[in-house]
Scaffold this motif. Structure first.
Motif, PDB file in Angstrom:
ATOM      1  N   SER A  97      21.743  51.925  11.675  1.00 37.31           N
ATOM      2  CA  SER A  97      20.323  52.144  11.439  1.00 37.31           C
ATOM      3  C   SER A  97      19.488  52.136  12.718  1.00 37.31           C
ATOM      4  O   SER A  97      18.266  52.257  12.655  1.00 37.31           O
ATOM      5  CB  SER A  97      19.787  51.071  10.475  1.00 37.31           C
ATOM      6  OG  SER A  97      19.971  49.783  11.040  1.00 37.31           O
ATOM      7  N   LEU A  98      20.130  52.032  13.890  1.00 38.50           N
ATOM      8  CA  LEU A  98      19.406  52.026  15.162  1.00 38.50           C
ATOM      9  C   LEU A  98      18.572  53.293  15.310  1.00 38.50           C
ATOM     10  O   LEU A  98      19.085  54.395  15.214  1.00 38.50           O
ATOM     11  CB  LEU A  98      20.387  51.922  16.335  1.00 38.50           C
ATOM     12  CG  LEU A  98      19.758  51.940  17.722  1.00 38.50           C
ATOM     13  CD1 LEU A  98      18.996  50.648  17.972  1.00 38.50           C
ATOM     14  CD2 LEU A  98      20.819  52.134  18.778  1.00 38.50           C
ATOM     15  N   GLN A  99      17.277  53.145  15.513  1.00 37.12           N
ATOM     16  CA  GLN A  99      16.374  54.280  15.673  1.00 37.12           C
ATOM     17  C   GLN A  99      16.197  54.668  17.130  1.00 37.12           C
ATOM     18  O   GLN A  99      16.060  55.831  17.452  1.00 37.12           O
ATOM     19  CB  GLN A  99      14.996  53.957  15.071  1.00 37.12           C
ATOM     20  CG  GLN A  99      15.028  53.703  13.587  1.00 37.12           C
ATOM     21  CD  GLN A  99      15.316  54.965  12.805  1.00 37.12           C
ATOM     22  OE1 GLN A  99      14.801  56.021  13.109  1.00 37.12           O
ATOM     23  NE2 GLN A  99      16.164  54.845  11.809  1.00 37.12           N
ATOM     24  N   CYS A 100      16.115  53.678  18.011  1.00 40.03           N
ATOM     25  CA  CYS A 100      15.959  53.972  19.433  1.00 40.03           C
ATOM     26  C   CYS A 100      16.436  52.781  20.244  1.00 40.03           C
ATOM     27  O   CYS A 100      16.589  51.688  19.723  1.00 40.03           O
ATOM     28  CB  CYS A 100      14.515  54.340  19.780  1.00 40.03           C
ATOM     29  SG  CYS A 100      13.333  52.999  19.606  1.00 40.03           S
ATOM     30  N   LEU A 101      16.662  53.025  21.526  1.00 35.64           N
ATOM     31  CA  LEU A 101      17.134  51.996  22.434  1.00 35.64           C
ATOM     32  C   LEU A 101      16.503  52.266  23.791  1.00 35.64           C
ATOM     33  O   LEU A 101      16.612  53.368  24.309  1.00 35.64           O
ATOM     34  CB  LEU A 101      18.666  52.054  22.521  1.00 35.64           C
ATOM     35  CG  LEU A 101      19.349  51.043  23.414  1.00 35.64           C
ATOM     36  CD1 LEU A 101      19.131  49.628  22.903  1.00 35.64           C
ATOM     37  CD2 LEU A 101      20.843  51.348  23.486  1.00 35.64           C
ATOM     38  N   PHE A 102      15.806  51.272  24.346  1.00 34.43           N
ATOM     39  CA  PHE A 102      15.162  51.450  25.638  1.00 34.43           C
ATOM     40  C   PHE A 102      15.005  50.098  26.308  1.00 34.43           C
ATOM     41  O   PHE A 102      15.161  49.065  25.670  1.00 34.43           O
ATOM     42  CB  PHE A 102      13.786  52.130  25.486  1.00 34.43           C
ATOM     43  CG  PHE A 102      12.829  51.358  24.614  1.00 34.43           C
ATOM     44  CD1 PHE A 102      11.964  50.418  25.160  1.00 34.43           C
ATOM     45  CD2 PHE A 102      12.783  51.577  23.251  1.00 34.43           C
ATOM     46  CE1 PHE A 102      11.098  49.709  24.362  1.00 34.43           C
ATOM     47  CE2 PHE A 102      11.906  50.878  22.449  1.00 34.43           C
ATOM     48  CZ  PHE A 102      11.058  49.936  22.999  1.00 34.43           C
ATOM     49  N   ALA A 103      14.722  50.114  27.594  1.00 36.79           N
ATOM     50  CA  ALA A 103      14.486  48.890  28.348  1.00 36.79           C
ATOM     51  C   ALA A 103      12.989  48.706  28.527  1.00 36.79           C
ATOM     52  O   ALA A 103      12.259  49.673  28.738  1.00 36.79           O
ATOM     53  CB  ALA A 103      15.173  48.959  29.706  1.00 36.79           C
ATOM     54  N   ALA A 104      12.520  47.471  28.421  1.00 32.67           N
ATOM     55  CA  ALA A 104      11.100  47.187  28.584  1.00 32.67           C
ATOM     56  C   ALA A 104      10.941  45.741  29.047  1.00 32.67           C
ATOM     57  O   ALA A 104      11.848  44.925  28.877  1.00 32.67           O
ATOM     58  CB  ALA A 104      10.359  47.392  27.269  1.00 32.67           C
ATOM     59  N   SER A 105       9.785  45.444  29.614  1.00 31.84           N
ATOM     60  CA  SER A 105       9.494  44.071  30.000  1.00 31.84           C
ATOM     61  C   SER A 105       8.446  43.504  29.043  1.00 31.84           C
ATOM     62  O   SER A 105       7.737  44.251  28.357  1.00 31.84           O
ATOM     63  CB  SER A 105       8.990  44.015  31.444  1.00 31.84           C
ATOM     64  OG  SER A 105       7.818  44.795  31.559  1.00 31.84           O
ATOM     65  N   TYR A 153       2.087  38.256  23.270  1.00 31.12           N
ATOM     66  CA  TYR A 153       2.884  38.968  24.259  1.00 31.12           C
ATOM     67  C   TYR A 153       3.178  40.358  23.714  1.00 31.12           C
ATOM     68  O   TYR A 153       3.183  40.576  22.514  1.00 31.12           O
ATOM     69  CB  TYR A 153       4.190  38.219  24.552  1.00 31.12           C
ATOM     70  CG  TYR A 153       3.919  36.881  25.189  1.00 31.12           C
ATOM     71  CD1 TYR A 153       3.802  36.769  26.571  1.00 31.12           C
ATOM     72  CD2 TYR A 153       3.766  35.746  24.410  1.00 31.12           C
ATOM     73  CE1 TYR A 153       3.538  35.546  27.166  1.00 31.12           C
ATOM     74  CE2 TYR A 153       3.491  34.519  24.993  1.00 31.12           C
ATOM     75  CZ  TYR A 153       3.377  34.422  26.366  1.00 31.12           C
ATOM     76  OH  TYR A 153       3.106  33.213  26.947  1.00 31.12           O
ATOM     77  N   ARG A 154       3.453  41.311  24.606  1.00 37.72           N
ATOM     78  CA  ARG A 154       3.621  42.702  24.179  1.00 37.72           C
ATOM     79  C   ARG A 154       4.850  43.326  24.838  1.00 37.72           C
ATOM     80  O   ARG A 154       5.128  43.094  26.000  1.00 37.72           O
ATOM     81  CB  ARG A 154       2.371  43.486  24.571  1.00 37.72           C
ATOM     82  CG  ARG A 154       2.518  44.963  24.526  1.00 37.72           C
ATOM     83  CD  ARG A 154       1.265  45.672  24.982  1.00 37.72           C
ATOM     84  NE  ARG A 154       0.776  46.357  23.821  1.00 37.72           N
ATOM     85  CZ  ARG A 154      -0.476  46.539  23.512  1.00 37.72           C
ATOM     86  NH1 ARG A 154      -1.404  46.074  24.275  1.00 37.72           N
ATOM     87  NH2 ARG A 154      -0.805  47.198  22.448  1.00 37.72           N
ATOM     88  N   ILE A 155       5.565  44.110  24.026  1.00 39.97           N
ATOM     89  CA  ILE A 155       6.635  44.973  24.521  1.00 39.97           C
ATOM     90  C   ILE A 155       6.207  46.380  24.143  1.00 39.97           C
ATOM     91  O   ILE A 155       6.003  46.669  22.972  1.00 39.97           O
ATOM     92  CB  ILE A 155       7.995  44.653  23.866  1.00 39.97           C
ATOM     93  CG1 ILE A 155       8.430  43.232  24.218  1.00 39.97           C
ATOM     94  CG2 ILE A 155       9.045  45.662  24.308  1.00 39.97           C
ATOM     95  CD1 ILE A 155       9.687  42.787  23.512  1.00 39.97           C
ATOM     96  N   GLU A 156       6.027  47.235  25.131  1.00 38.80           N
ATOM     97  CA  GLU A 156       5.558  48.592  24.852  1.00 38.80           C
ATOM     98  C   GLU A 156       6.721  49.539  24.611  1.00 38.80           C
ATOM     99  O   GLU A 156       7.734  49.488  25.297  1.00 38.80           O
ATOM    100  CB  GLU A 156       4.694  49.103  26.010  1.00 38.80           C
ATOM    101  CG  GLU A 156       3.389  48.351  26.108  1.00 38.80           C
ATOM    102  CD  GLU A 156       2.413  49.003  27.072  1.00 38.80           C
ATOM    103  OE1 GLU A 156       2.635  50.158  27.488  1.00 38.80           O
ATOM    104  OE2 GLU A 156       1.423  48.336  27.407  1.00 38.80           O
ATOM    105  N   ILE A 157       6.549  50.416  23.638  1.00 38.54           N
ATOM    106  CA  ILE A 157       7.538  51.445  23.330  1.00 38.54           C
ATOM    107  C   ILE A 157       7.168  52.688  24.132  1.00 38.54           C
ATOM    108  O   ILE A 157       6.028  53.155  24.065  1.00 38.54           O
ATOM    109  CB  ILE A 157       7.537  51.768  21.821  1.00 38.54           C
ATOM    110  CG1 ILE A 157       7.918  50.524  21.034  1.00 38.54           C
ATOM    111  CG2 ILE A 157       8.465  52.934  21.519  1.00 38.54           C
ATOM    112  CD1 ILE A 157       7.774  50.676  19.541  1.00 38.54           C
ATOM    113  N   PRO A 158       8.100  53.240  24.890  1.00 32.19           N
ATOM    114  CA  PRO A 158       7.798  54.445  25.668  1.00 32.19           C
ATOM    115  C   PRO A 158       7.335  55.588  24.754  1.00 32.19           C
ATOM    116  O   PRO A 158       7.864  55.771  23.653  1.00 32.19           O
ATOM    117  CB  PRO A 158       9.123  54.792  26.339  1.00 32.19           C
ATOM    118  CG  PRO A 158       9.892  53.508  26.358  1.00 32.19           C
ATOM    119  CD  PRO A 158       9.473  52.774  25.123  1.00 32.19           C
TER     120      PRO A 158
END
Length: 137
Positions: free
Chosen positions: A7-15, A23-28
C-alpha cells in the motif's frame, strides 16, 4: 532490508522542522503532482531512521550545520532494458521488483517469483514503471 508494504504510496527523504507548537515534515510537491496523493486526504506516515554514514550532519568529516545531500537520481533510466526478479505483487496485481538502493520497479503483468527482462517506460524519483520485454523466440 526494509519490508515495503504493497500500500506504499510514496517514499522520500525529509527533515523535521519546528513550527509554533508542533513539528512539520513537508511532502515534496512532485509527490502530490505526479504521485498518488490527494490534498486534503488522510495518510499514515512511517518514519525510518538513517545511519550516520547516510547523514552528512552526523558524519565525522561533515562540517557543522552542513546542508543535507541532494537525493540520488533514480538508478534506472527511461528506455533501459534490464533483468529484475518480481518479489511481491501490488494491490492491482502488478509485479514489484527492487533494484539498487531498494528502488522500486512496478512491472505490468509480472508474476511473483519470476525473473524477467523489462523495458523501463516511466521513471519517477521513487518508483519506475516497466513492461516485460516480448519474447521473440
Amino acid at each position: 532490508m526494509v519490508d515495503i508494504a504493497d500500500s506504499l504510496q510514496c517514499l522520500f527523504a525529509a527533515s523535521v522542522t519546528e513550527q509554533a507548537e508542533s513539528y512539520r515534515i513537508e511532502i515534496p510537491r512532485e509527490e502530490v503532482e505526479h504521485g498518488e496523493l490527494d490534498v486534503g486526504e488522510f495518510y499514515r506516515v512511517g518514519v525510518l531512521t538513517h545511519t550516520a554514514a547516510s547523514s552528512p550532519s552526523e558524519s565525522p568529516d561533515a562540517a557543522p550545520n552542513a546542508a543535507p545531500q541532494e537525493p540520488q537520481a533514480p538508478p534506472v533510466d527511461e528506455g533501459e532494458v534490464r533483468e529484475v526478479t518480481i518479489e511481491t505483487l501490488g494491490e492491482e496485481g502488478d509485479g514489484i521488483a527492487k533494484v539498487e538502493r531498494g528502488y522500486i520497479v512496478i512491472v505490468d503483468g509480472g508474476q511473483l517469483g519470476e525473473t524477467v527482462e523489462v523495458d523501463i517506460h516511466a521513471v519517477r524519483e521513487n518508483v519506475a514503471f516497466a513492461e516485460i520485454v516480448a519474447d521473440d523466440s
